[in-house]
Design a protein around this motif. Sequence first.
Motif: not given
Length: 464
Positions: A30-33, A41-43, A293-305
């Motif tokens: 939540l803090y980082f969001t 989401f924006k990126g 940083g942005l590309i690794q963020t996408l990895g979380v979405f790929t994995d879980t969602l």
Amino acid sequence: MLEVLEQFISQANTILWSYVLIILLIGAGLYFTFKNKFIQFKGFREMIRLLTESAGSTKDGVSSFQAFCMSTASRVGTGNLAGVAIAVVAGGPGAVFWMWVIALLGSASAFVESTLAQIYKERHIDSFRGGPAYYIEKALKNRSLGVVFSVFITVSFGFIFNSVQANTISMAFSRSFSIDPLYIGLALFVMAALVIFGGVRRIASVTEKIVPIMAILYILVVIYVMIANFSELPKVFALIIENAFGIKEVAGGAIGATLMNGIKRGLFSNEAGMGSAPNAAAAADVTHPVKQGLIQTLGVFTDTLLICSATAFLILSSGEYTNGELDGIQLTQKALESQVGDWGGIFVAVCIFLFAFSSIIGNYYYGESNIEFIKDDSKMVFFYRVFVLSMIVFGSVAKVSLVWDMADFFMGLMAIINLYAIIRLSPIAKRALLDYYKQKSAGKDPKFKASDIGLDEGVECWKD
């Protein structure tokens, strides 16, 4: 002695996951969001653009796409097939909802930790290396804590998590092909040795090929099952939401188990905030830390969602999760068999082999990078490789519950140290993000200079 160890690990996990980590992970997410204005989401469009542009080769280190595949190889493993099944059995269908929550919030943590890993990376022969141990030492000036983290991640990923991956492969192949787990362990020993003794470039090359293929194949089969059971999808969604917030679960005290298992298995699967993926992120050759940083963020979405959700829909639509005799990967196999026939179990066995083998390779690299942080000694790396291979064989024949419990324990300790570090260092990631979008707004392809955000120590790869 083994019973005492099991009891200690079990009690420690209860404290870690029921209280400490739930607060830390959700709080940090939540803090980082909010701090980075919902960057996950924006990126999103920028993440897709960067990923499609980064698939080429590079002279220094590995490409951004290869680093993405290395971290995704570690993320996308038994947690996506076996871990989801364990979460549903232990916490009910509602655990899936909390896996989604931890992914959406945790992706903000993933952005911060991977950006920091890029900023504080260092050159190593013909590649780069970095991660939490490196930014703890360089930015927090605390080498001792960096060494502690290095020990935890080496034990967790190099040894225990690789035992988990091997354990799941052996269970899947034993069920589908009736092969002795020891033989499976020995085969994995040989295959892993051929890759890990080739260094980071061979690891990157192998994962770059395996990860896209395995993910696409698995998702296509599950999409077929979902289309065949299209009328059941609203019921599956309702089941997940009702169990996540259901009155029966609250009244019966089961909401705690639902929450804990969803977050625990979600973190095991996507690793957001744990401090593992930044080790791969640091290896990438990019012009600006925020890109990775942005590309690794996408990895979380790929994995879980994507992949975890696919497994969850498969299990819940089949109804097999109510069968108390099945758990872990065997439940996922049975669920697919019930939808497509006997070949479904064999298909899952092949998928889990690709998923878990790629994880073994990615996990190994995390440990190697941190062994080199402790002491850059080729003999230590050699003995580490031998021990990793031994643990793969051990995991193939070990008792599954103890292996998973130890994975949870060390994962929790790692996450605490990394979250402490990235919370303290988050203003640096924020300044890098503002610099990135300032250059984007000026129509430039962002290029990073450490001095532009007021940094001059520990950033040798980004000096003017």
